[in-house]
Write a protein that holds these residues in place. Structure first.
Motif: not given
Length: 110
Positions: A77-84
């Motif tokens: 999971c791309d947690f950096r993108a999930y922050k959006d």
């Protein structure tokens, strides 16, 4: 209530399902809305399923869904993108929760 929002957190559409209904039931309706094709699908753990991830990838949409805790082999999971995803949470707070009195007829009694 399931919502589709753009990258800025502006609502594009809503799907209402029963409280006991699975989150998976609303995905096809959310993706079928007549707006642009999404590049990413940000969702919470309730949407974590292999068939959903495969369907999204076949449509050219990258799933950004954290894996459930009980998974044997959790997918990446791309947690950096999930922050959006917080933009969507703020959209619910701003647009829905503040106006719930109108939707559910909550009024002060005198």
């Amino acid at each position: 209530m399931h919502a589709r929002a753009d990258g800025q957190g502006r609502p594009l559409g809503f799907i209402l399902t029963g409280g006991e209904a699975s989150d998976y039931n609303a995905v096809s309706d959310l993706l079928a809305m007549p707006v642009g094709k999404p590049r990413r699908f940000l969702a919470d753990k309730g949407y974590d399923a292999d068939f959903l991830r495969e369907e999204l990838l076949l449509q050219g949409t990258r799933p950004v869904i954290p894996p459930k805790a009980n998974r044997k082999a959790p997918p990446a999971c791309d947690f950096r993108a999930y922050k959006d995803r917080n933009r969507i949470e703020r959209m619910f707070n701003r647009r829905i929760k503040q106006f719930r009195r109108l939707a559910t007829r909550y009024d002060k009694t005198r």
